[in-house]
Scaffold this active site. Structure first.
Site, short mmCIF file in Angstrom:
data_model
loop_
_atom_site.label_atom_id
_atom_site.label_comp_id
_atom_site.label_asym_id
_atom_site.label_seq_id
_atom_site.Cartn_x
_atom_site.Cartn_y
_atom_site.Cartn_z
N SER A 187 55.80 30.03 54.25
CA SER A 187 54.99 31.09 54.84
C SER A 187 53.66 31.27 54.11
O SER A 187 52.83 30.37 54.07
CB SER A 187 55.80 32.38 54.86
OG SER A 187 55.15 33.37 55.62
N ASP A 191 48.77 33.08 58.27
CA ASP A 191 49.33 32.56 57.02
C ASP A 191 49.76 31.11 57.26
O ASP A 191 49.44 30.52 58.30
CB ASP A 191 50.50 33.42 56.54
CG ASP A 191 51.63 33.48 57.54
OD1 ASP A 191 51.40 33.17 58.73
OD2 ASP A 191 52.76 33.83 57.17
N ASP A 194 52.49 29.51 58.05
CA ASP A 194 53.29 29.11 59.22
C ASP A 194 52.89 29.88 60.47
O ASP A 194 53.56 29.78 61.50
CB ASP A 194 54.78 29.26 58.94
CG ASP A 194 55.19 30.71 58.70
OD1 ASP A 194 54.32 31.50 58.28
OD2 ASP A 194 56.37 31.05 58.91
N ASP A 239 53.11 32.85 61.56
CA ASP A 239 53.94 33.87 62.20
C ASP A 239 53.40 35.27 61.93
O ASP A 239 53.95 36.25 62.42
CB ASP A 239 55.40 33.76 61.76
CG ASP A 239 55.60 34.05 60.27
OD1 ASP A 239 54.60 34.05 59.51
OD2 ASP A 239 56.76 34.26 59.86
#
Length: 519
Positions: free
Chosen positions: A111, A253, A255, A257
């Protein structure tokens, strides 16, 4: 490594420094074997044609290649097929898992963490994160080695495939969340993709919807993910929005999400702002199920006040989008998220999706013909200070030596606050200056005699139940001269002298919630 002594799963999958336990090739292989066994037993028949299959996606970290191959080897050895989809945002992996009718999905990412960290997150067949008992079962199989004897014969070993249109599938899914008949022509957007998994998808979707896009952080090299860019470092985004005279800035960020936005004036817009804007718009339209928004204890108290005034309510959970989603599923809520930028629109996604969240804000801007700097004025943020501390081991509070726990659970409508004195501890009292305290509206606003009238309060939101901001006072803690008796008004237990700041302790700051006129 002794797996029986290590808890693999945290609040968001397995995570740690790459090539150091538990994020090693050896443990990844065992996780792959255990996960494949569990998902095969959950469903006796594959959801699609042929054998059971698991989707594997990742972000742009260099260590992703190592973990991807180790995971796939473990999965294939259990007679389950693997579908590689390459770098794709976490919500994209969840969507493709459902789209391909796979039995599970795995995303390799840490992440927002630096590139030297990595992690492994699992999704169910329906795209939601695993239940705690399923994670515990996988962890138990890894630790015990109970499936070491399970070895499918050569003809039953799984096959690996690569799907090349995964990005295209996710792009079309994201575009479908934008209102039909609406476009972004005439809108200039700056995107900071953090050199992560969204470096292709977000710019592509915005351009296909008609926006003029300026992109930064779209040159991943395996080591520059989240480095001085993205949602963790929005300064670059804010500066570039002003420089390019854009209407909006979008930062992801690693990833993708989560999302952090920036208005046309270069001011950052976080998850609380997005939740307030979206919730109030849906409340006004009467389209917010149960008139409820789900968020965590980290969100600002002003969010509660604004939504309550509009006729809605806020439900709070522990920190982690997993807990937010669980609460939404349990009660049928449709909107939730975190201050950090994980925003879940359950009518579109099964997890936090930074791109979908940005598109919803853009649709609100277009529908109301307003700038984001105007829309964000729909609520008032209360005073709040949050400090992130990087630790070596994440030990639960109740397992920290010398950290006492409450003698009884808090009353309804009470706040559990963690207080800390950032001062030198005198030799006569070597105990750590940490404690848990019940904080009630009466004790905070009226100075009830069962609590010290002057105390440090570093609770996440810095607020009282009445919704009034707290007042700041000079950096001293007033000593408590004697234990307070039990108060008949609220039944609060006396606070031991050893748990209260004495005049010998020099506190760096103090926040005193006192109001003689509060009810």
């Amino acid at each position: 490594m002794n797996p029986s002594r290590i808890r693999l799963f945290g609040t968001d999958g397995v995570r740690g420094t790459a090539n150091i336990e538990p994020v090693t090739a050896e443990t990844a292989l065992k996780l792959g074997r255990a996960a494949a066994h569990v998902f095969k037993t959950l469903e006796s028949h594959a959801r699609g044609l042929g054998r059971h299959k698991i989707v594997i996606g990742k972000d742009t970290r260099l260590s992703g290649y190592m973990i991807e191959n180790a995971l796939s080897s473990g999965i294939l050895s259990m007679g389950v097929d693997v579908i590689f989809i390459g770098p794709l945002p976490t919500p994209g992996v969840a969507y493709v898992t459902r789209s391909l009718r796979a039995d599970a999905g795995i995303v390799i990412t840490a992440s927002h963490n630096p590139y030297d960290d990595n992690g492994i997150k699992f999704f169910r067949a329906d795209g939601y994160k695993l239940d705690d008992h399923v994670e515990a079962h996988i962890e138990e199989l890894v630790a015990s080695g109970a499936i070491e004897h399970v070895r499918p014969l050569a003809g039953e070993i799984g096959k690996a495939f690569r799907v090349d249109d995964a990005i295209g599938r996710y792009i079309e899914y994201a575009k479908a969340s934008f209102p039909k008949g609406m476009n972004l022509e005439g809108v200039r957007v700056v995107v900071d993709a953090a050199n992560g998994a969204g470096y292709k998808t977000t710019p592509c979707v915005l351009r296909e919807l008609g926006a003029e896009v300026v992109v930064y952080g779209n040159q991943p090299d395996g080591t520059n993910i989240n480095r001085d860019c993205g949602a963790m470092h929005p300064e670059l985004l804010c500066r570039k929005v002003v420089e390019h005279r854009a209407q909006l800035g979008i930062a992801h960020d690693g990833d993708a999400d989560r999302v952090q936005l920036c208005d046309e004036q270069g001011q950052p817009v976080d998850g609380d702002d997005i939740l307030a804007l979206m919730a109030l718009e849906r409340l006004a339209q009467g389209t917010l199920p149960e008139k409820t928004v789900v968020t965590t204890v980290m969100s600002n108290a002003g969010l509660d006040a604004a939504i309550r005034e509009a006729g809605g309510r806020v439900v709070r959970t522990a920190v982690g989008d997993k807990y937010v989603i669980d609460e939404m599923l349990k009660h049928g809520f449709a909107l939730g998220g975190e201050q950090s930028g994980h925003i879940i629109f359950r009518e579109f996604a099964t997890t936090g999706d930074g791109l979908v969240a940005a598109l919803q804000v853009l649709s609100a801007m277009k529908a109301q013909n307003a700038l984001l700097s105007q829309l964000r004025l729909c609520w008032t943020r209360f005073p709040q200070k949050l400090i992130n501390i990087r630790v070596r081991d994440k030990i639960p509070w109740d397992q920290v030596p010398g950290f006492p726990t409450c003698s009884r659970p808090p009353k309804p409508r009470s706040r559990l606050a963690v207080d800390a004195c950032s001062c030198g501890i005198p030799a006569r009292n070597p105990k750590p200056a940490f404690w848990l305290r019940r904080v009630t509206r009466r004790s905070l606003t009226s100075g009830a005699p069962s609590w010290p009238r002057w105390s440090r309060n570093t609770s996440a939101s810095g607020r009282v139940e009445s919704g009034r901001p707290l007042a700041h006072t000079p950096s001293r803690c007033r000593p408590l001269r004697q234990p307070h008796p039990r108060s008949p008004s609220n039944g609060a237990p006396p606070l031991p002298l050893s748990r209260v700041c004495s005049s010998a302790w020099r506190c760096s700051s103090s926040v005193i919630p006192l109001s003689s006129t509060a009810s």
